[in-house]
Design a protein around this motif. Sequence first.
Motif, PDB file in Angstrom:
ATOM      1  N   UNK A 183      -7.606  -3.001  -5.332  1.00 25.21           N
ATOM      2  CA  UNK A 183      -6.453  -2.449  -4.635  1.00 25.21           C
ATOM      3  C   UNK A 183      -6.086  -3.444  -3.546  1.00 25.21           C
ATOM      4  N   UNK A 184      -4.835  -3.912  -3.562  1.00 24.83           N
ATOM      5  CA  UNK A 184      -4.403  -4.946  -2.624  1.00 24.83           C
ATOM      6  C   UNK A 184      -3.373  -4.354  -1.664  1.00 24.83           C
ATOM      7  N   UNK A 185      -3.689  -4.441  -0.371  1.00 21.73           N
ATOM      8  CA  UNK A 185      -2.762  -4.032   0.682  1.00 21.73           C
ATOM      9  C   UNK A 185      -2.419  -5.298   1.448  1.00 21.73           C
ATOM     10  N   UNK A 186      -1.181  -5.759   1.299  1.00 20.20           N
ATOM     11  CA  UNK A 186      -0.792  -7.038   1.879  1.00 20.20           C
ATOM     12  C   UNK A 186      -0.475  -6.930   3.373  1.00 20.20           C
ATOM     13  N   UNK A 187      -0.122  -8.048   3.957  1.00 25.27           N
ATOM     14  CA  UNK A 187       0.123  -8.180   5.396  1.00 25.27           C
ATOM     15  C   UNK A 187       1.206  -7.227   5.898  1.00 25.27           C
ATOM     16  N   UNK A 188       0.943  -6.580   7.027  1.00 27.98           N
ATOM     17  CA  UNK A 188       1.943  -5.784   7.721  1.00 27.98           C
ATOM     18  C   UNK A 188       2.221  -4.412   7.148  1.00 27.98           C
ATOM     19  N   UNK A 189       1.449  -3.949   6.194  1.00 23.61           N
ATOM     20  CA  UNK A 189       1.676  -2.641   5.576  1.00 23.61           C
ATOM     21  C   UNK A 189       1.303  -1.539   6.553  1.00 23.61           C
ATOM     22  N   UNK A 249       4.439   3.210   3.948  1.00 24.51           N
ATOM     23  CA  UNK A 249       4.076   4.312   3.055  1.00 24.51           C
ATOM     24  C   UNK A 249       4.103   5.593   3.883  1.00 24.51           C
ATOM     25  N   UNK A 250       4.897   6.561   3.475  1.00 17.63           N
ATOM     26  CA  UNK A 250       5.056   7.808   4.222  1.00 17.63           C
ATOM     27  C   UNK A 250       3.793   8.658   4.219  1.00 17.63           C
ATOM     28  N   UNK A 251       3.704   9.545   5.193  1.00 16.81           N
ATOM     29  CA  UNK A 251       2.560  10.441   5.317  1.00 16.81           C
ATOM     30  C   UNK A 251       2.474  11.349   4.094  1.00 16.81           C
ATOM     31  N   UNK A 252       1.277  11.493   3.544  1.00 14.97           N
ATOM     32  CA  UNK A 252       1.044  12.368   2.399  1.00 14.97           C
ATOM     33  C   UNK A 252       1.508  11.808   1.067  1.00 14.97           C
ATOM     34  N   UNK A 253       1.978  10.578   1.043  1.00 14.21           N
ATOM     35  CA  UNK A 253       2.458   9.979  -0.208  1.00 14.21           C
ATOM     36  C   UNK A 253       1.289   9.717  -1.152  1.00 14.21           C
ATOM     37  N   UNK A 254       1.565   9.792  -2.453  1.00 15.22           N
ATOM     38  CA  UNK A 254       0.570   9.473  -3.472  1.00 15.22           C
ATOM     39  C   UNK A 254       1.087   8.262  -4.242  1.00 15.22           C
ATOM     40  N   UNK A 255       0.500   7.106  -3.956  1.00 16.81           N
ATOM     41  CA  UNK A 255       0.957   5.849  -4.552  1.00 16.81           C
ATOM     42  C   UNK A 255       0.234   5.654  -5.881  1.00 16.81           C
ATOM     43  N   UNK A 308      -2.122   9.662   3.238  1.00 15.33           N
ATOM     44  CA  UNK A 308      -1.563   9.037   2.042  1.00 15.33           C
ATOM     45  C   UNK A 308      -2.702   8.697   1.091  1.00 15.33           C
ATOM     46  N   UNK A 309      -2.452   8.807  -0.205  1.00 19.56           N
ATOM     47  CA  UNK A 309      -3.453   8.512  -1.225  1.00 19.56           C
ATOM     48  C   UNK A 309      -2.975   7.318  -2.043  1.00 19.56           C
ATOM     49  N   UNK A 310      -3.844   6.318  -2.161  1.00 17.83           N
ATOM     50  CA  UNK A 310      -3.511   5.126  -2.931  1.00 17.83           C
ATOM     51  C   UNK A 310      -4.535   4.994  -4.052  1.00 17.83           C
ATOM     52  N   UNK A 311      -4.069   5.007  -5.290  1.00 16.81           N
ATOM     53  CA  UNK A 311      -4.970   4.935  -6.431  1.00 16.81           C
ATOM     54  C   UNK A 311      -5.532   3.527  -6.605  1.00 16.81           C
ATOM     55  N   UNK A 312      -6.593   3.421  -7.380  1.00 12.89           N
ATOM     56  CA  UNK A 312      -7.254   2.130  -7.628  1.00 12.89           C
ATOM     57  C   UNK A 312      -6.336   1.191  -8.402  1.00 12.89           C
ATOM     58  N   UNK A 313      -6.457  -0.100  -8.103  1.00 10.82           N
ATOM     59  CA  UNK A 313      -5.734  -1.114  -8.848  1.00 10.82           C
ATOM     60  C   UNK A 313      -4.278  -1.256  -8.468  1.00 10.82           C
ATOM     61  N   UNK A 314      -3.873  -0.702  -7.343  1.00 16.68           N
ATOM     62  CA  UNK A 314      -2.478  -0.728  -6.912  1.00 16.68           C
ATOM     63  C   UNK A 314      -2.270  -1.870  -5.926  1.00 16.68           C
ATOM     64  N   UNK A 315      -1.081  -2.491  -5.968  1.00 12.33           N
ATOM     65  CA  UNK A 315      -0.724  -3.532  -5.005  1.00 12.33           C
ATOM     66  C   UNK A 315       0.452  -3.036  -4.175  1.00 12.33           C
ATOM     67  N   UNK A 316       0.269  -3.065  -2.857  1.00 18.27           N
ATOM     68  CA  UNK A 316       1.333  -2.666  -1.939  1.00 18.27           C
ATOM     69  C   UNK A 316       1.825  -3.938  -1.264  1.00 18.27           C
ATOM     70  N   UNK A 317       3.110  -4.241  -1.435  1.00 14.73           N
ATOM     71  CA  UNK A 317       3.694  -5.486  -0.949  1.00 14.73           C
ATOM     72  C   UNK A 317       3.768  -5.586   0.561  1.00 14.73           C
ATOM     73  N   UNK A 318       4.101  -6.783   1.052  1.00  8.98           N
ATOM     74  CA  UNK A 318       4.159  -7.079   2.479  1.00  8.98           C
ATOM     75  C   UNK A 318       5.143  -6.170   3.208  1.00  8.98           C
ATOM     76  N   UNK A 319       4.740  -5.719   4.381  1.00 10.37           N
ATOM     77  CA  UNK A 319       5.554  -4.932   5.307  1.00 10.37           C
ATOM     78  C   UNK A 319       6.143  -3.670   4.692  1.00 10.37           C
ATOM     79  N   UNK A 320       5.454  -3.081   3.744  1.00  8.13           N
ATOM     80  CA  UNK A 320       5.883  -1.818   3.163  1.00  8.13           C
ATOM     81  C   UNK A 320       5.423  -0.678   4.063  1.00  8.13           C
TER      82      UNK A 320
END
Length: 86
Positions: free
Chosen positions: A13-19, A39-45, A25-37
């Motif tokens: 799972x990759x969380x890039x710079x400035x996220x 993510x809202x409260x309670x979101x399921x990515x 919030x729930x982030x599943x395995x193997x997900x990439x979140x791009x720079x400066x994104x």
Amino acid sequence: YPRASIVNTPLKTVVEEGVSIGTNATILCGIKIGRYTIVGAGAVVVKNMPSFSIVAGNPARTLKRFQKFAAMSRYINNRQKAKVRR
């Protein structure tokens, strides 16, 4: 009966710079979140999220996307100023 061979390959799972990730919030395995994104409260990515975007919901969807960080910063500042004026 023979046991099935199970290969456990770890998912990165990759969380890039400035996220910025909201509370609960729930982030599943193997997900990439791009720079400066944002993510809202309670979101399921459940899928990869692009850079310079605002995402929220269950499952998380892109609400707003920007080309550059400067445009995103301007948008957020304008929203905050409008909120103060009310």
